[in-house]
Design a protein around this motif. Sequence first.
Motif, mmCIF file in Angstrom:
data_model
loop_
_atom_site.group_PDB
_atom_site.id
_atom_site.type_symbol
_atom_site.label_atom_id
_atom_site.label_comp_id
_atom_site.label_asym_id
_atom_site.label_seq_id
_atom_site.Cartn_x
_atom_site.Cartn_y
_atom_site.Cartn_z
ATOM 1 N N GLU A 1 -8.852 10.265 -0.115
ATOM 2 C CA GLU A 1 -8.443 9.368 0.963
ATOM 3 C C GLU A 1 -9.628 8.668 1.620
ATOM 4 O O GLU A 1 -9.473 7.584 2.171
ATOM 5 N N SER A 2 -10.806 9.247 1.537
ATOM 6 C CA SER A 2 -11.987 8.645 2.168
ATOM 7 C C SER A 2 -12.671 7.611 1.267
ATOM 8 O O SER A 2 -13.537 6.881 1.729
ATOM 9 N N LYS A 3 -12.258 7.527 0.009
ATOM 10 C CA LYS A 3 -12.875 6.582 -0.925
ATOM 11 C C LYS A 3 -12.204 5.221 -0.849
ATOM 12 O O LYS A 3 -11.102 5.080 -0.324
ATOM 13 N N GLU A 4 -12.902 4.212 -1.397
ATOM 14 C CA GLU A 4 -12.346 2.870 -1.511
ATOM 15 C C GLU A 4 -12.232 2.506 -2.979
ATOM 16 O O GLU A 4 -13.077 2.893 -3.796
ATOM 17 N N LYS B 1 -5.792 6.133 0.851
ATOM 18 C CA LYS B 1 -4.483 6.288 1.494
ATOM 19 C C LYS B 1 -3.583 5.088 1.182
ATOM 20 O O LYS B 1 -2.516 4.959 1.751
ATOM 21 N N SER C 1 -8.013 1.757 0.590
ATOM 22 C CA SER C 1 -8.470 3.125 0.821
ATOM 23 C C SER C 1 -7.658 4.043 -0.077
ATOM 24 O O SER C 1 -6.637 3.645 -0.626
ATOM 25 N N THR D 1 -7.799 -2.722 2.812
ATOM 26 C CA THR D 1 -8.854 -2.879 3.814
ATOM 27 C C THR D 1 -9.591 -4.211 3.685
ATOM 28 O O THR D 1 -10.187 -4.672 4.649
#
Length: 121
Positions: A38-41, A58, A56, A62
């Motif tokens: 979830e913290s990655k792009e 999630k 993201s 972005t």
Amino acid sequence: MKKGGFPGGMGIPGGMNNLMKQAQRMQRQMQEQQKELESKEFTGTAGGGAVTVTMSGKRIVTKVHIDPAACDPEDAETLEEMIMAAVNNAGEQIDGAGADNLGALAGGLGGGLGQLGGLGL
């Protein structure tokens, strides 16, 4: 037969306690890997890079970049299709990263899952 348990651990080395500990460890690892994912792009592209969409882990968009050359007022449909393709491409990358994480966890089980067949699982 042992009191309050399964006879002989039902063929599972270390019995049910080891199996439960292993399941709890896997659950913690899956939660940690989900947070990491979830913290990655992830950036999807379409139209040879004319459209890029960053999401993201999630699945929240972005960033969106559209090359001005892709903005033909006479052909909005092509731009719309490129945007959809870029979003889907980023989503596929997220899915692939999630599957890689699950594969790594399953590989850590060794032959343990094969022994669950006797439990009907």
